[in-house]
Scaffold this active site. Structure first.
Site, PDB file in Angstrom:
ATOM      1  N   ASP A  13       0.889  -1.147   0.000  1.00 56.93           N
ATOM      2  CA  ASP A  13       0.000   0.000   0.000  1.00 56.93           C
ATOM      3  C   ASP A  13       0.940   1.213   0.000  1.00 56.93           C
ATOM      4  O   ASP A  13       2.092   1.103   0.407  1.00 56.93           O
ATOM      5  CB  ASP A  13      -0.893  -0.021   1.253  1.00 56.93           C
ATOM      6  N   ASP A  15       0.170   5.118   0.867  1.00 60.22           N
ATOM      7  CA  ASP A  15       0.040   6.075   1.971  1.00 60.22           C
ATOM      8  C   ASP A  15      -0.112   5.346   3.299  1.00 60.22           C
ATOM      9  O   ASP A  15      -1.023   4.550   3.473  1.00 60.22           O
ATOM     10  CB  ASP A  15      -1.153   7.005   1.720  1.00 60.22           C
TER      11      ASP A  15
END
Length: 172
Positions: A13, A15
């Site tokens: 992922d 952020d």
């Protein structure tokens, strides 16, 4: 009959895992790497895994920035990673959101996590061995996407990402 050799992948992922989550981030000037993030990507590369980024980018759907801004930030990230001898094999993002203000992005998409679409699309494009692959995320929706794609999901909350990756891949 020819067989393509497969290898496992680490799906990151963006952020909250690779960078500090600043909320609707699209500017390199506001991007702050998580401690050990660049080194973590290099460790994944050196271990022979594919390295992918899978990120929801509803800021596009909300009209905060354009897809070209997301792509520019990902190019900048790739340059930053190259400077330490690391690389991402592919960046995938989903600009869609069911409540988008920008009409062309207003839809339910299986590519938007917790849907598995970004992961499964990458697994179709690259010879990924699902067995041994994993996703590192900071939200429950990341882990749900991993489960739906048939891979292991690991929750990263804070700390040094390189240390986390070493433990996850048993590289220590």
């Amino acid at each position: 009959m020819t067989t393509t050799s497969t290898r496992p992948a680490v799906f990151f992922d963006r952020d909250g895992v690779l960078n500090h989550d600043a909320g609707y981030l699209f500017e390199a000037s506001k991007f702050k790497w998580i401690d050990g993030a660049r080194e973590a990507v290099r460790l994944v590369n050196e271990a022979g895994y594919f390295a992918f980024v899978v990120t929801n980018q509803s800021g596009v759907a909300r009209g905060f920035y354009e897809e070209s801004d997301v792509q520019a930030l990902h190019r900048w990230m790739a340059e930053e990673l190259a400077a330490v001898g690391a690389h991402i094999d592919a960046f995938e993002y989903c600009p869609d959101h069911p409540e988008a203000v920008v009409e062309r992005y207003r839809r339910d998409s299986d590519r938007r996590k917790p849907g598995p679409g970004m992961i499964t699309d990458l697994m179709k494009r690259f010879p990924v061995a699902a067995d041994g692959s994993l996703l590192i995320g900071d939200q429950e929706r990341d882990l749900e996407a991993a489960r739906a794609a048939g891979i292991r999901g690991l929750l990263f909350r804070n700390g040094n990402l390189a240390t986390f990756v070493c433990e996850a891949l048993k590289l220590a």
